[in-house]
Design a protein around this motif. Structure first.
Motif, PDB file in Angstrom:
ATOM      1  N   THR A  72      15.177 -20.466  18.776  1.00 50.55           N
ATOM      2  CA  THR A  72      14.974 -21.907  18.869  1.00 50.55           C
ATOM      3  C   THR A  72      13.918 -22.228  19.916  1.00 50.55           C
ATOM      4  OG1 THR A  72      17.290 -22.233  18.285  1.00 50.55           O
ATOM      5  CG2 THR A  72      16.179 -24.098  19.269  1.00 50.55           C
ATOM      6  N   THR A  73      13.194 -23.343  19.721  1.00 47.95           N
ATOM      7  CA  THR A  73      12.169 -23.768  20.661  1.00 47.95           C
ATOM      8  C   THR A  73      12.579 -25.075  21.342  1.00 47.95           C
ATOM      9  OG1 THR A  73      11.008 -24.971  18.901  1.00 47.95           O
ATOM     10  CG2 THR A  73      10.323 -22.695  19.303  1.00 47.95           C
ATOM     11  N   GLY A  74      11.833 -25.413  22.403  1.00 49.22           N
ATOM     12  CA  GLY A  74      12.009 -26.735  23.001  1.00 49.22           C
ATOM     13  C   GLY A  74      12.503 -26.729  24.431  1.00 49.22           C
ATOM     14  N   ILE A  75      13.064 -27.852  24.829  1.00 51.08           N
ATOM     15  CA  ILE A  75      13.376 -28.149  26.227  1.00 51.08           C
ATOM     16  C   ILE A  75      14.454 -27.242  26.811  1.00 51.08           C
ATOM     17  CG2 ILE A  75      14.487 -29.892  27.706  1.00 51.08           C
ATOM     18  CD1 ILE A  75      13.011 -32.018  26.078  1.00 51.08           C
ATOM     19  N   VAL A  76      14.104 -26.627  27.939  1.00 49.10           N
ATOM     20  CA  VAL A  76      15.077 -25.920  28.769  1.00 49.10           C
ATOM     21  C   VAL A  76      14.860 -26.367  30.210  1.00 49.10           C
ATOM     22  CG1 VAL A  76      15.949 -23.700  29.586  1.00 49.10           C
ATOM     23  CG2 VAL A  76      15.153 -23.910  27.238  1.00 49.10           C
ATOM     24  N   MET A  77      15.945 -26.786  30.862  1.00 44.85           N
ATOM     25  CA  MET A  77      15.873 -27.266  32.235  1.00 44.85           C
ATOM     26  C   MET A  77      16.467 -26.246  33.196  1.00 44.85           C
ATOM     27  SD  MET A  77      17.969 -30.427  33.942  1.00 44.85           S
ATOM     28  CE  MET A  77      17.123 -31.782  33.153  1.00 44.85           C
ATOM     29  N   PHE A  78      15.823 -26.117  34.354  1.00 49.96           N
ATOM     30  CA  PHE A  78      16.327 -25.280  35.433  1.00 49.96           C
ATOM     31  C   PHE A  78      16.394 -26.107  36.716  1.00 49.96           C
ATOM     32  CE2 PHE A  78      14.068 -22.420  32.549  1.00 49.96           C
ATOM     33  CZ  PHE A  78      15.001 -21.400  32.353  1.00 49.96           C
ATOM     34  N   ALA A  79      17.318 -25.745  37.586  1.00 48.18           N
ATOM     35  CA  ALA A  79      17.412 -26.370  38.906  1.00 48.18           C
ATOM     36  C   ALA A  79      16.637 -25.534  39.917  1.00 48.18           C
ATOM     37  CB  ALA A  79      18.870 -26.493  39.330  1.00 48.18           C
TER      38      ALA A  79
END
Length: 234
Positions: A72-79
């Motif tokens: 899957t592609t797209g948004i991944v958030m990290f802190a």
């Protein structure tokens, strides 16, 4: 101050960054965290990017907030800070962070828009979930909302909002209504995509910033693919 950049070094596309958060547009094939394959995970690529950009010595802190399936592609958030991670985790746990997905599917959905409710049971042996119309032993309730966004040549673009976050939820539930995602052999599509992706993209993410208390809205550019390019991005 927030920064919106597109960084192609290490094939990393950064689409939002501030002092507490970094958001990237994941490519198909990238894994978010390390697994038994031993492939370098996206989290380590982001750490390397931060280490080089800010000339940090020693270890770089990075917290994984959520994940996407490998194809899957797209948004991944990290802190970027230990202060932000539990607050971001809380946003997702309480479902105040709103994420939408786009999927290219093979068949027209039975309704222009609908809510799907199933009970999903994961089989760890083949890493696949099965959908049931009623609760069975070991299953978890799964709810999603979809709407038909655009009709393309031979494909249909659906926009999906999740109420729950189950294993392979979108892939499984869309397959149950006869709409397998393009390239998803595991859930009934008849051929693979050339890059081994599936045409499922985490498109937008909106949330109230846990530190700055500002409304944040992020959109991930679509993959560089002729079919995705035919989609109306409005």
């Amino acid at each position: 101050m927030s920064k919106k950049t597109l960084s192609n070094k290490n094939n990393l596309q950064v689409i939002y960054e501030d002092n507490h958060i970094i958001v990237v547009n994941k490519r198909a094939g990238d894994i978010v965290q390390g697994d038994r394959t031993g492939d370098k995970p996206l989290s380590e690529v982001v750490k390397s990017y931060l280490k080089e950009k800010y000339k940090k010595e020693g270890n770089v802190y990075l917290g994984v907030v959520h994940r996407l399936d490998r194809p899957t592609t797209g948004i991944v958030m990290f802190a970027k800070t230990s202060k932000a991670l539990p607050r971001l985790n809380k946003l997702f746990a309480e479902k105040t962070a709103k994420k939408t997905y786009w999927a290219l599917v093979k068949n027209a959905p039975p309704q222009l828009e609908d809510t799907l409710v199933n009970w999903l049971k994961k089989n760890p042996k083949n890493n696949k979930s099965t959908a049931y119309s009623k609760e069975v032993n070991g299953s978890k309730k799964a709810i999603l909302h979809y709407k038909l966004k655009q009709t393309l040549d031979n494909f249909y673009l659906l926009e999906i909002d999740l109420e729950t976050g189950r294993h392979h939820q979108i892939r499984t539930q869309l397959a149950t209504i006869g709409c397998p995602i393009k390239g998803d052999l595991k859930y009934g599509f008849d051929r693979s995509n050339k890059d081994a992706s599936i045409s499922l993209h985490a498109r937008t993410l909106s949330f109230v910033h846990p530190v700055k208390k500002e409304d944040i809205f992020i959109t991930a550019p679509l993959p560089n693919d002729p079919l995705w390019k035919a989609c109306n991005t409005n």
